[in-house]
Each structure stands twice: as structure tokens, then as C-alpha cells.
Design a protein around this motif. Structure first.
Motif, PDB file in Angstrom:
ATOM      1  N   GLU A 350       5.978  10.504  25.025  1.00 23.75           N
ATOM      2  CA  GLU A 350       4.939  10.281  24.080  1.00 23.75           C
ATOM      3  C   GLU A 350       4.386  11.740  24.110  1.00 23.75           C
ATOM      4  O   GLU A 350       4.002  12.064  22.980  1.00 23.75           O
ATOM      5  CB  GLU A 350       4.012   9.254  24.377  1.00 23.75           C
ATOM      6  N   ALA A 351       4.097  12.576  25.176  1.00 15.49           N
ATOM      7  CA  ALA A 351       3.361  13.746  25.189  1.00 15.49           C
ATOM      8  C   ALA A 351       4.425  14.814  24.730  1.00 15.49           C
ATOM      9  O   ALA A 351       3.837  15.797  24.339  1.00 15.49           O
ATOM     10  CB  ALA A 351       2.862  13.971  26.603  1.00 15.49           C
ATOM     11  N   LYS A 352       5.755  14.657  25.456  1.00 15.13           N
ATOM     12  CA  LYS A 352       6.647  16.159  25.302  1.00 15.13           C
ATOM     13  C   LYS A 352       7.648  16.003  24.536  1.00 15.13           C
ATOM     14  O   LYS A 352       8.235  16.924  24.027  1.00 15.13           O
ATOM     15  CB  LYS A 352       6.950  16.238  26.694  1.00 15.13           C
ATOM     16  N   PHE A 353       7.935  14.599  23.626  1.00 17.89           N
ATOM     17  CA  PHE A 353       9.369  14.598  22.935  1.00 17.89           C
ATOM     18  C   PHE A 353       9.338  15.559  21.619  1.00 17.89           C
ATOM     19  O   PHE A 353      10.302  16.556  21.570  1.00 17.89           O
ATOM     20  CB  PHE A 353       9.497  13.010  22.541  1.00 17.89           C
ATOM     21  N   TYR A 354       8.425  15.370  21.162  1.00 18.30           N
ATOM     22  CA  TYR A 354       8.198  16.224  19.811  1.00 18.30           C
ATOM     23  C   TYR A 354       8.215  17.781  20.133  1.00 18.30           C
ATOM     24  O   TYR A 354       8.518  18.505  19.339  1.00 18.30           O
ATOM     25  CB  TYR A 354       7.230  15.866  18.729  1.00 18.30           C
ATOM     26  N   GLU A 355       7.531  18.025  21.003  1.00 16.58           N
ATOM     27  CA  GLU A 355       7.409  19.520  21.543  1.00 16.58           C
ATOM     28  C   GLU A 355       8.662  20.183  21.924  1.00 16.58           C
ATOM     29  O   GLU A 355       8.541  21.502  22.141  1.00 16.58           O
ATOM     30  CB  GLU A 355       6.105  19.572  22.880  1.00 16.58           C
ATOM     31  N   GLY A 356       9.683  19.261  22.328  1.00 16.91           N
ATOM     32  CA  GLY A 356      10.936  19.731  22.849  1.00 16.91           C
ATOM     33  C   GLY A 356      10.712  20.216  24.335  1.00 16.91           C
ATOM     34  O   GLY A 356      11.751  20.739  24.673  1.00 16.91           O
ATOM     35  N   THR A 357       9.773  19.789  25.119  1.00 17.50           N
ATOM     36  CA  THR A 357       9.593  20.299  26.497  1.00 17.50           C
ATOM     37  C   THR A 357       9.922  18.888  27.547  1.00 17.50           C
ATOM     38  O   THR A 357       9.736  19.254  28.758  1.00 17.50           O
ATOM     39  CB  THR A 357       8.186  20.539  26.722  1.00 17.50           C
ATOM     40  N   PHE A 358      10.329  17.775  26.969  1.00 14.71           N
ATOM     41  CA  PHE A 358      10.501  16.854  27.889  1.00 14.71           C
ATOM     42  C   PHE A 358      11.938  17.016  28.844  1.00 14.71           C
ATOM     43  O   PHE A 358      12.864  17.587  28.120  1.00 14.71           O
ATOM     44  CB  PHE A 358      10.994  15.514  27.110  1.00 14.71           C
TER      45      PHE A 358
END
Length: 632
Positions: A350-358
Motif C-alpha cells: 500500500e505504501a510503496k507499490f505506486y512509488e516503485g520502491t517495493f
């Protein structure tokens, strides 16, 4: 617990809860015996263990759940909503007026479809009269009297003759193929080869059911319990081409959906199965994130990242991650990830998926599979939709496998685009898992048992079911899941009889428009004969008899006259155009451009490669033929 219930029902384990769970889990998980009893037993075990895993998972994420409020409609409301969904709202209520607009539509209906409409119109009329509504309430006898008159005055009865011929052609084959499926019978063993038979897509499913009911009761009774002879159905060869979901223009697809709803209702009416649509009201959902988000909202935010995407990005990535680990892994989809780890992964995604940092490397294969199932379960409205979930669940109550497939075909057509596209991606992935069954030990039965509770038990709806109901649903929904996986190619096909009804509607509407145009021209003192002559020759200009002109505005050769022969297929037409392209360009264009039938009695239709052009030309002589790419 459901595992305990399973143990009590089948008498395999002790009554002690702790020892029961231990014994279930300690049993060698991948030892699949070839005997049918053992297969059924172990497959059922997969189902109950999956339900137990779902229960544990929901306990861990209870605080995140949103419950959808489902409204049970009042008397008459259900039928009123049904008529709106079927495109017949102008027959009643504030929008009621001259029913001529619906007459064209009604004139194309079969007797069972007309009976289904008539039944709903009568109920709505009675309800409105009871409530003393000041709306114009049509007399149902008037509506269907006009329909009968229009049929009687129709100059050309070749279409109905053709339908009767097709009905006779398939009737004997259908009767032979249709065998009863017991309420709680499991899927027959895959090792047993089943006879293959074409499924009849040319005649209304409800008409087939009615004919079978009227004339084949004795044969059906004889076939009861004979699971060994259950046929395997296949798509019939159609010379005018198979029409798949996505092949038609939106305006024609809307007509298909109206007809599919009427046909599904007619089929359930004939078979005595109640079809109740539900409606979600005032749902409180999150408007961003990944889990517990409505599909439409999720796709809106995904399309800002990837233009034109039709399947949620997180859904695609989870499938991709599972496949990266190899589809040969034993127990894939069946072995769950650790519940606490899954909860932590959800929060991190939820926190990192769209940022591309997961960090996807940290996700184990079984965890990715658990996340995929969790995503499906936590949709605020079920993947099979609030409106039609009960209808999907009721498929198990239809008496024959053929009728179950027919109902599923219509239900798939009725799903919203986002739900249908996501379901298709899921079923294609599940088939790839099954293709590796020799290594991963996940047969179609095992996959169906594991996935059924995730699709058919919608926890977001807050539906509580008794232990007895769980048992009744288990085998039935798993069987339905099995049909969805095995017959996905067939289920994503639009039946020919529905496409023919759309063609007939379009033809009648064109005639109506032409009559209106003639009146207008006469009023404006134009030369009507000149207009008719121009109209008649529009499609015949510079094209000899037996030749079609194909346009290809985006290719090097933009137009070509092609002689029609008995054997000429759509793929041959495409090949002629693509052979004119240069080497590299030719490779790029294959599979990217398609031949379309446009106009005449259809809005727009993408042709499959095996369409025989002469046969289609005879069905739609006023069409134009265009090569182009499919819209996103």
C-alpha cells in the motif's frame, strides 16, 4: 470450525478439534491417488482447508474490511429494475410513452424471451396500479399484440425458418449430450476421456431447454447418475465467423447485454430456477490504495500510470511474481503464506507499490499466491459482481452440464467490463498453472476447489451461511469454477443467435429510419426516386458481382478488390494485404491488424481468421470491409 465439520461429515478424523486439524495438516499434501473416491475426498479437503485459511486471514485483517450493504428489493422493484437493465424502461413509469421504440426490439425476441418480458411487465403493471402511481401503465396484452402483428406482417420469414432448421439439426445431438449432474457430485476424473460434442450456439438456450423439457423427459431420466458419459463441449465451426466479447462496437454490445439478460432470465424461468438480482447501496469504500478498493477506482488510478490498462496493475504484478517462481512448484495456490507476513506485505505494498520502491524479491511465491487470492476476496464488490453473484451460485442448480455452460456464457457477457477482463486474466493464469499439473500436482479439480471459496463466498457482503449451506455450496461452486476454467474460450463467445437478433434489430431500425427519411424528403420536395436510386447503388459502385472491395487505410496497399470464392477466409484477405508490406513491417503487422465487417446489419465486428467471406457476404451484403487495428 469448517475443517471440523468436514471431518464429522466424512468420518475420517477424531472429534477432537486439535487432533483433527493436526491430522488434516499432517496428511501427505501431494499424494494424489488415482482412485476416484480418493480424488474426491482429497479435493474436498482442499476446499475446507482453503476456507480455514480464509477465516484466519480475515481475522488478521478484520479492521480493514468494509461491508457492502445489499438491498433486497421490494415487490415490483426487482422487475422494474430488470426491465431497465433489459433496455425496456420506456414501457412503464415516467419515461413511458409510445411503445413503438421497443416494438422493434420485442419483435426479435423468441417465445421464451417474450414470455420472460411479459411476466415482468405484468408484475410491474400490477405493482404500479396497487401504488396508484400516476404513470402511464401499458396493458401487456397490447404490447405483445403489436409484437405479434409485426411478426405476422414481416415479408421475409427466412430467418425463422433458418432458426428452426438449426434447432432440428442440433436437437438430437443436444438430447444425447445432456446428462444430469447430481447436486453435490464432484467433477469426474480427468483421466476419463469424455466424448466431445458441439454446443449449440445457433438456437436460443431457453428454447432448447423448453424443447428438451417438452419432448425428452424420458431420455433425461434414463441418463440420471451416469457421470461417466458426461460430454466435453467444444465450440462449433461457424462459416460466418465466431464472435467473441470485444469484437463488436459498443452500441451493438449494449444490445447483446440486453438480450443476454432476457435470455438468462428466460432460461432460468423455463428450468424453474429463481433468478434474483441484488443491488449494492451506499457503500463506504476507500478511494485510493490497492486492497479493498473497487475495481473501477483501482483502474482509474492505474490508467494514470499506464494508459489503456484494463486489468489492475497489482493483479498483473502478483501473477507475474508467481510465474517468476516457476509454475512447477508443488502445491501452488494451495499452500498458504504465513498470515502475519501477508498482513505486513499488504501494508508495505500500500505504501510503496505506486512509488516503485517495493522490493518484490522479498515476496515468496506462496505469499504472492496468497496475496492474489486476498486481493480477489477483499474487493468491496465481488469479482462476479453484486448483481450476479447469486446467479453464478445458482448455476449449480441447473440440471445439465450443457445448461450450466449456457448460463455461465450469458453471465460472463453480463459482467461489467472491468470484472470480466480481470476474471479472464485470472482464468488464463489458472489454466497455465493446470498446464503444469504433472509437476505441481494441481489438477483442474484441485485448482477449482482452492479458488471456488475465493470467488463465490463474498465476505465483503457480510453473508453468513450455515454449516449445512457450506456443504451444499462446496461441490456445486467448485464444479462451476471448474467449468469457468475449462471452458473459458467458449464462455467468452457471443452466441450466434444473439448476434443474429442484433442484426435483425439493426435491419428493422434501418428500415424505420429510411421510412422517416423518405417522409422528410417528400416534405422537402426532393426527388424521392433519385434518393432511392442513389441509396440502392451506394455499396455497388464500381464493384462487380461476387467481388468485395477491402479498405486498409493504414497499410501500403490501401484498397483491393477481392473475388469471393467458397474457400476464401478472412485470414486469406489479411495475408494478401500483408504480403504487400516490406519484410520488417510485415512481421510487425501480423496479429496487430484485423479484418472488420462494418455497417449493413451490424455496427462493427472484428472477424476471426476462419470466417468464410462468401458466407458472411451473403448474410450482410451491404457491409463495408476494412482492415485496421483493434481499439485499446
Amino acid at each position: 470450525m469448517l475443517v471440523d465439520a468436514f471431518c464429522r461429515r466424512y468420518g475420517q478424523y477424531t472429534m477432537n478439534q486439535e487432533s483433527t486439524t493436526t491430522r488434516v495438516m499432517e496428511k501427505p499434501p501431494f499424494d494424489r491417488s488415482i482412485s476416484q473416491d480418493s480424488l474426491d475426498e482429497l479435493s474436498m479437503e482442499d476446499y475446507w482447508i482453503e476456507l480455514e485459511n480464509i477465516k484466519k486471514s480475515s481475522e488478521n485483517r478484520q479492521e480493514d474490511q468494509e461491508v457492502v450493504v445489499v438491498k433486497e428489493p421490494d415487490e415490483g422493484e426487482l422487475e422494474e429494475e430488470w426491465l431497465k437493465e433489459a433496455g425496456l424502461s420506456n414501457l412503464f413509469g415516467e419515461s413511458a410513452g409510445d411503445p413503438q421504440e421497443s416494438m422493434v426490439f420485442l419483435s426479435t425476441l423468441t417465445r421464451t424471451q417474450a414470455a420472460a418480458v411479459q411476466k415482468r411487465v405484468e408484475t410491474v403493471s400490477q405493482t404500479l396500479r396497487k401504488k396508484n402511481k400516476q404513470y402511464q401503465i401499458p396493458d401487456v396484452r397490447d404490447i405483445f399484440a403489436q409484437q405479434r402483428e409485426s411478426k405476422e406482417t414481416a415479408p421475409d420469414d427466412t430467418e425463422s425458418q433458418s432458426l428452426r432448421t438449426n434447432e432440428n439439426k442440433y436437437q438430437g445431438r443436444d438430447e444425447q449430450a445432456s446428462n444430469l449432474v447430481g447436486e453435490e457430485k464432484l467433477i469426474p476424473p480427468e483421466e476419463t476421456p469424455a466424448p466431445e460434442t458441439d454446443i449449440n450456439l445457433e438456437v436460443s438456450f431457453a428454447e432448447q431447454a423448453l424443447n428438451q423439457k417438452e419432448g425428452s423427459k424420458e431420455k433425461i431420466q434414463k441418463s440420471k447418475g451416469d457421470d461417466a458419459t458426461l460430454p466435453s463441449f467444444r465450440l462449433p465451426k461457424d462459416k460466418t465467423g465466431t464472435t467473441r466479447i470485444g469484437d463488436l462496437a459498443p452500441q451493438d454490445m449494449k444490445k447483446v447485454c440486453h438480450l443476454a439478460l432476457i435470455e438468462l432470465t428466460a432460461l432460468y424461468d423455463v428450468l424453474g430456477i429463481e433468478l434474483k438480482q441484488q443491488k449494492a447501496v451506499k457503500i463506504k469504500t476507500r478511494d485510493s490504495g490497492l486492497f479493498c478498493i473497487p475495481l473501477t477506482v483501482l483502474l482509474e488510478q492505474d490508467q494514470r500510470k499506464v494508459l489503456g490498462t484494463r486489468i489492475p496493475l497489482i493483479f498483473q504484478k502478483l501473477i507475474s511474481r508467481i510465474e517468476e517462481g516457476g509454475l512447477e512448484t508443488e502445491g501452488l495456490l494451495r499452500i498458504p503464506g504465513a498470515a502475519i507476513r501477508i498482513k505486513n506485505l499488504c501494508q508495505e505494498l500500500e505504501a510503496k507499490f505506486y512509488e516503485g520502491t517495493f522490493n518484490w524479491e522479498s515476496v515468496k511465491q506462496h505469499d504472492a499466491a496468497s496475496l492474489l487470492k486476498l486481493f480477489i476476496r477483499e474487493l468491496p464488490q465481488p469479482l462476479l459482481s453484486v448483481e450476479y453473484l447469486k446467479a453464478f451460485q445458482a448455476v449449480q442448480n441447473l440440471p445439465t452440464k450443457k445448461q450450466q455452460l449456457q448460463a455461465l456464457n450469458l453471465l460472463v457477457i453480463l459482467l461489467p467490463d472491468a470484472n470480466r477482463d480481470t476474471l479472464k486474466a485470472l482464468l488464463e493464469f489458472l489454466q497455465r498453472v493446470i498446464d503444469n499439473k504433472e509437476k505441481n500436482k494441481m489438477t483442474v479439480m484441485n485448482v477449482a476447489m482452492v479458488m471456488a471459496p475465493n470467488l463465490f463466498m463474498c465476505h465483503a457482503l457480510g453473508l453468513k451461511s450455515s454449516e449445512q449451506r457450506e456443504f451444499v455450496m462446496a461441490a456445486g461452486t467448485a464444479n462451476t469454477m471448474h467449468l469457468l476454467i475449462k471452458y473459458q474460450k467458449l464462455l467468452w463467445t457471443i452466441p450466434k443467435f444473439i448476434v443474429n437478433q442484433v442484426r435483425k434489430q439493426n435491419t428493422e431500425n434501418h428500415k424505420k429510419d429510411k421510412r422517416a427519411m423518405k417522409k422528410l424528403l417528400k416534405k422537402m420536395a426532393y426527388d424521392r426516386d433519385k434518393y432511392e436510386k442513389q441509396d440502392k447503388s451506394t455499396n455497388d459502385a464500381d464493384v462487380p458481382q461476387g467481388v468485395i472491395r477491402v479498405q486498409a487505410p493504414h497499410l501500403s496497399k490501401v484498397s483491393m478488390a477481392i473475388q469471393l470464392t467458397e474457400e476464401l477466409k478472412a485470414s486469406d484477405v489479411l495475408a494478401r494485404f500483408l504480403s504487400q508490406e516490406s519484410g520488417v513491417s510485415q512481421t510487425l503487422k501480423k496479429g496487430e491488424v484485423f479484418l472488420y465487417e462494418i455497417g449493413g446489419n451490424i455496427g462493427e465486428r472484428c472477424l476471426d481468421d476462419d470466417t468464410y467471406m462468401k458466407d458472411l457476404y451473403q448474410l450482410n451484403p451491404n457491409a463495408e470491409w476494412v482492415i485496421k487495428s483493434k481499439p485499446l
